[in-house]
Design a protein around this motif. Structure first.
Motif, PDB file in Angstrom:
ATOM      1  N   SER A 199       0.823  -1.215   0.000  1.00  0.00           N
ATOM      2  CA  SER A 199       0.000   0.000   0.000  1.00  0.00           C
ATOM      3  C   SER A 199       0.855   1.263   0.000  1.00  0.00           C
ATOM      4  O   SER A 199       0.533   2.243  -0.688  1.00  0.00           O
ATOM      5  CB  SER A 199      -0.935   0.011   1.210  1.00  0.00           C
ATOM      6  N   ASP A 200       1.944   1.254   0.759  1.00  0.00           N
ATOM      7  CA  ASP A 200       2.804   2.436   0.834  1.00  0.00           C
ATOM      8  C   ASP A 200       3.373   2.796  -0.532  1.00  0.00           C
ATOM      9  O   ASP A 200       3.513   3.976  -0.865  1.00  0.00           O
ATOM     10  CB  ASP A 200       3.944   2.204   1.840  1.00  0.00           C
ATOM     11  N   TYR A 201       3.710   1.771  -1.322  1.00  0.00           N
ATOM     12  CA  TYR A 201       4.261   2.032  -2.642  1.00  0.00           C
ATOM     13  C   TYR A 201       3.186   2.644  -3.558  1.00  0.00           C
ATOM     14  O   TYR A 201       3.469   3.556  -4.331  1.00  0.00           O
ATOM     15  CB  TYR A 201       4.813   0.752  -3.264  1.00  0.00           C
ATOM     16  N   ILE A 202       1.961   2.139  -3.472  1.00  0.00           N
ATOM     17  CA  ILE A 202       0.862   2.684  -4.270  1.00  0.00           C
ATOM     18  C   ILE A 202       0.617   4.145  -3.908  1.00  0.00           C
ATOM     19  O   ILE A 202       0.473   5.011  -4.789  1.00  0.00           O
ATOM     20  CB  ILE A 202      -0.413   1.849  -4.058  1.00  0.00           C
ATOM     21  N   ILE A 203       0.570   4.449  -2.613  1.00  0.00           N
ATOM     22  CA  ILE A 203       0.339   5.822  -2.156  1.00  0.00           C
ATOM     23  C   ILE A 203       1.443   6.738  -2.666  1.00  0.00           C
ATOM     24  O   ILE A 203       1.177   7.829  -3.199  1.00  0.00           O
ATOM     25  CB  ILE A 203       0.263   5.867  -0.615  1.00  0.00           C
ATOM     26  N   GLN A 204       2.689   6.305  -2.521  1.00  0.00           N
ATOM     27  CA  GLN A 204       3.826   7.120  -2.941  1.00  0.00           C
ATOM     28  C   GLN A 204       3.825   7.360  -4.450  1.00  0.00           C
ATOM     29  O   GLN A 204       4.044   8.484  -4.912  1.00  0.00           O
ATOM     30  CB  GLN A 204       5.133   6.425  -2.528  1.00  0.00           C
ATOM     31  N   THR A 205       3.539   6.316  -5.217  1.00  0.00           N
ATOM     32  CA  THR A 205       3.565   6.432  -6.674  1.00  0.00           C
ATOM     33  C   THR A 205       2.468   7.358  -7.182  1.00  0.00           C
ATOM     34  O   THR A 205       2.696   8.194  -8.065  1.00  0.00           O
ATOM     35  CB  THR A 205       3.423   5.048  -7.325  1.00  0.00           C
ATOM     36  N   ILE A 206       1.270   7.221  -6.649  1.00  0.00           N
ATOM     37  CA  ILE A 206       0.169   8.095  -7.064  1.00  0.00           C
ATOM     38  C   ILE A 206       0.454   9.539  -6.693  1.00  0.00           C
ATOM     39  O   ILE A 206       0.173  10.469  -7.458  1.00  0.00           O
ATOM     40  CB  ILE A 206      -1.159   7.607  -6.446  1.00  0.00           C
ATOM     41  N   ASP A 207       1.060   9.738  -5.516  1.00  0.00           N
ATOM     42  CA  ASP A 207       1.393  11.103  -5.083  1.00  0.00           C
ATOM     43  C   ASP A 207       2.460  11.721  -5.982  1.00  0.00           C
ATOM     44  O   ASP A 207       2.390  12.910  -6.320  1.00  0.00           O
ATOM     45  CB  ASP A 207       1.868  11.081  -3.629  1.00  0.00           C
ATOM     46  N   GLU A 208       3.435  10.930  -6.404  1.00  0.00           N
ATOM     47  CA  GLU A 208       4.518  11.440  -7.249  1.00  0.00           C
ATOM     48  C   GLU A 208       4.040  11.777  -8.654  1.00  0.00           C
ATOM     49  O   GLU A 208       4.622  12.633  -9.327  1.00  0.00           O
ATOM     50  CB  GLU A 208       5.648  10.415  -7.327  1.00  0.00           C
ATOM     51  N   ALA A 211      -0.162  14.392 -11.680  1.00  0.00           N
ATOM     52  CA  ALA A 211      -0.570  14.991 -12.954  1.00  0.00           C
ATOM     53  C   ALA A 211      -0.615  13.983 -14.092  1.00  0.00           C
ATOM     54  O   ALA A 211      -1.037  14.323 -15.200  1.00  0.00           O
ATOM     55  CB  ALA A 211       0.380  16.128 -13.317  1.00  0.00           C
ATOM     56  N   ASP A 212      -0.195  12.758 -13.853  1.00  0.00           N
ATOM     57  CA  ASP A 212      -0.161  11.733 -14.904  1.00  0.00           C
ATOM     58  C   ASP A 212      -0.463  10.371 -14.279  1.00  0.00           C
ATOM     59  O   ASP A 212       0.434   9.581 -13.992  1.00  0.00           O
ATOM     60  CB  ASP A 212       1.207  11.720 -15.590  1.00  0.00           C
ATOM     61  N   LEU A 213      -1.746  10.105 -14.074  1.00  0.00           N
ATOM     62  CA  LEU A 213      -2.141   8.864 -13.407  1.00  0.00           C
ATOM     63  C   LEU A 213      -1.913   7.642 -14.293  1.00  0.00           C
ATOM     64  O   LEU A 213      -1.777   6.527 -13.786  1.00  0.00           O
ATOM     65  CB  LEU A 213      -3.602   8.949 -12.960  1.00  0.00           C
ATOM     66  N   ASP A 214      -1.894   7.815 -15.619  1.00  0.00           N
ATOM     67  CA  ASP A 214      -1.528   6.693 -16.486  1.00  0.00           C
ATOM     68  C   ASP A 214      -0.105   6.225 -16.182  1.00  0.00           C
ATOM     69  O   ASP A 214       0.174   5.014 -16.154  1.00  0.00           O
ATOM     70  CB  ASP A 214      -1.627   7.094 -17.960  1.00  0.00           C
ATOM     71  N   ARG A 215       0.786   7.173 -15.980  1.00  0.00           N
ATOM     72  CA  ARG A 215       2.169   6.830 -15.641  1.00  0.00           C
ATOM     73  C   ARG A 215       2.241   6.138 -14.285  1.00  0.00           C
ATOM     74  O   ARG A 215       3.007   5.180 -14.104  1.00  0.00           O
ATOM     75  CB  ARG A 215       3.031   8.094 -15.634  1.00  0.00           C
ATOM     76  N   GLN A 219       3.658   2.365 -13.647  1.00  0.00           N
ATOM     77  CA  GLN A 219       4.761   2.140 -12.712  1.00  0.00           C
ATOM     78  C   GLN A 219       4.386   1.116 -11.648  1.00  0.00           C
ATOM     79  O   GLN A 219       5.213   0.279 -11.257  1.00  0.00           O
ATOM     80  CB  GLN A 219       5.166   3.464 -12.053  1.00  0.00           C
ATOM     81  N   ILE A 220       3.146   1.149 -11.204  1.00  0.00           N
ATOM     82  CA  ILE A 220       2.707   0.181 -10.190  1.00  0.00           C
ATOM     83  C   ILE A 220       2.698  -1.236 -10.760  1.00  0.00           C
ATOM     84  O   ILE A 220       3.141  -2.186 -10.111  1.00  0.00           O
ATOM     85  CB  ILE A 220       1.316   0.576  -9.654  1.00  0.00           C
ATOM     86  N   THR A 221       2.214  -1.396 -11.998  1.00  0.00           N
ATOM     87  CA  THR A 221       2.212  -2.739 -12.601  1.00  0.00           C
ATOM     88  C   THR A 221       3.633  -3.219 -12.880  1.00  0.00           C
ATOM     89  O   THR A 221       3.937  -4.405 -12.729  1.00  0.00           O
ATOM     90  CB  THR A 221       1.398  -2.753 -13.911  1.00  0.00           C
ATOM     91  N   THR A 222       4.506  -2.311 -13.277  1.00  0.00           N
ATOM     92  CA  THR A 222       5.908  -2.672 -13.495  1.00  0.00           C
ATOM     93  C   THR A 222       6.557  -3.148 -12.199  1.00  0.00           C
ATOM     94  O   THR A 222       7.337  -4.108 -12.185  1.00  0.00           O
ATOM     95  CB  THR A 222       6.689  -1.469 -14.065  1.00  0.00           C
ATOM     96  N   HIS A 223       6.206  -2.476 -11.108  1.00  0.00           N
ATOM     97  CA  HIS A 223       6.732  -2.879  -9.795  1.00  0.00           C
ATOM     98  C   HIS A 223       6.229  -4.275  -9.420  1.00  0.00           C
ATOM     99  O   HIS A 223       6.997  -5.096  -8.901  1.00  0.00           O
ATOM    100  CB  HIS A 223       6.301  -1.862  -8.739  1.00  0.00           C
ATOM    101  N   ALA A 224       4.941  -4.548  -9.688  1.00  0.00           N
ATOM    102  CA  ALA A 224       4.388  -5.871  -9.388  1.00  0.00           C
ATOM    103  C   ALA A 224       5.095  -6.951 -10.209  1.00  0.00           C
ATOM    104  O   ALA A 224       5.393  -8.041  -9.703  1.00  0.00           O
ATOM    105  CB  ALA A 224       2.890  -5.885  -9.673  1.00  0.00           C
TER     106      ALA A 224
END
Length: 308
Positions: A199-208, A211-215, A219-224
């Motif tokens: 969950s922490d990674y998802i929160i951090q990635t969305i926050d970063e 402006a580009d939620l597709d990115r 990134q989250i799927t690449t991490h998985a």
């Protein structure tokens, strides 16, 4: 003045280490007036790996849902509209499996998939879910799982879907409605993603990548994938940027744009109800006996032609 519902959307899907991608996803953000009467819808389906046609089931479920939901009567509630569409989809998938000898005997070879959807209308989110994909809400840096997995574990290493579209002729669909606030983020993900991302990674990635939620989704799927996921990977991210507020005068103005009903006749289909007969008529109203979709008798009252 009323504010209009506005969302930001990010989506990504990949076959991962599998030969084909049996996931399918989609979203529809209509223009007014459908944006007010139907809201926005996002949906995701995950086919079962034991079937060679489950990717077809996933695609049919999502595309059919997004097309048919927005074609339902504007007089119907979100719950009634979505459930009607999903029950029809389930019946179609089941009938497709019944036409094949192998899938008729072995349901794991048929047109079967999970299904999860979020519909946001005005200031409310409506969730529809069957299977083991998941819907989460991210609010105030906290991720909350909003759905239950319909998976039965027979041992620590063995399990099967206890509920999914297309398994049985009838389907039980989990339903939840909850108020939304600007800034709320809804996440729909398949098990290929959520089992391998914290969950922490998802929160951090969305926050970063605000402006580009597709990115962020990619990134989250690449991490998985990098964490060892062997399944298809799909995720949808929906951020509520603005909710719709209307005062009483605006609501009245919107409702009065809808057409008045005509004089109803026996056997006529009216907004999903079958008219049986007229019970009473006056200069003010007409009252009819009708059947709803469950064949339950109900009473419908409409304004008279003179009163319109």
């Amino acid at each position: 003045m009323s504010s209009q519902l506005r969302v930001s959307l990010g989506q990504y899907s990949d076959k991962g280490r599998k030969d084909i991608n049996q996931d399918f996803y989609g979203a529809h953000i209509p223009k007014a007036p459908l944006l007010s009467t139907k809201g926005i819808a996002v949906a995701l389906a995950d086919g079962i790996s034991s079937s060679d046609v489950s990717q077809d089931a996933s695609k049919a479920s999502v595309t059919g849902f997004l097309e048919d939901y927005f074609s339902t009567s504007e007089a119907w509630s979100v719950k009634q509209s979505a459930r009607r569409v999903l029950m029809a989809t389930n019946s179609w998938l089941f009938s497709q499996s019944q036409q094949n000898h192998i899938s008729r005997i072995n349901k794991n070879k048929g047109y079967v998939c999970t299904f999860s959807s979020v519909i946001i209308k005005s200031a409310t989110a409506y969730l529809f879910h069957v299977g083991d994909s998941r819907i989460y809400r991210l609010r105030n840096s906290t991720v909350e799982q909003l759905t239950d997995d319909h998976r039965h574990w027979t041992s620590p290493d063995s399990s099967y879907l206890s509920r999914a579209l297309g398994i049985h002729p009838d389907i039980e669909i989990d339903y939840l409605s909850l108020p939304v606030e600007p800034g709320d983020i809804f996440i729909i993900a398949t098990d290929g993603v959520y089992e391998h991302v914290e969950s922490d990674y998802i929160i951090q990635t969305i926050d970063e990548h605000r402006a580009d939620l597709d990115r962020a989704a990619k990134q989250i799927t690449t991490h998985a994938y990098g964490a060892g996921s062997t399944d298809n990977l799909t995720i949808q991210i929906v951020r509520v940027d603005e909710i719709e507020h209307q005062n009483r005068d605006e609501l009245y103005q919107q409702l009065t744009v809808l057409p008045f009903p005509p004089i109803l006749q026996a056997r006529m289909l009216f907004d999903g109800y079958t008219i049986i007969r007229e019970v009473h008529a006056s200069h003010r109203s007409h009252i009819y006996l009708a059947l709803d979709e469950t064949k339950t008798q109900i009473i419908i009252k409409t304004p008279s032609v003179d009163l319109q």
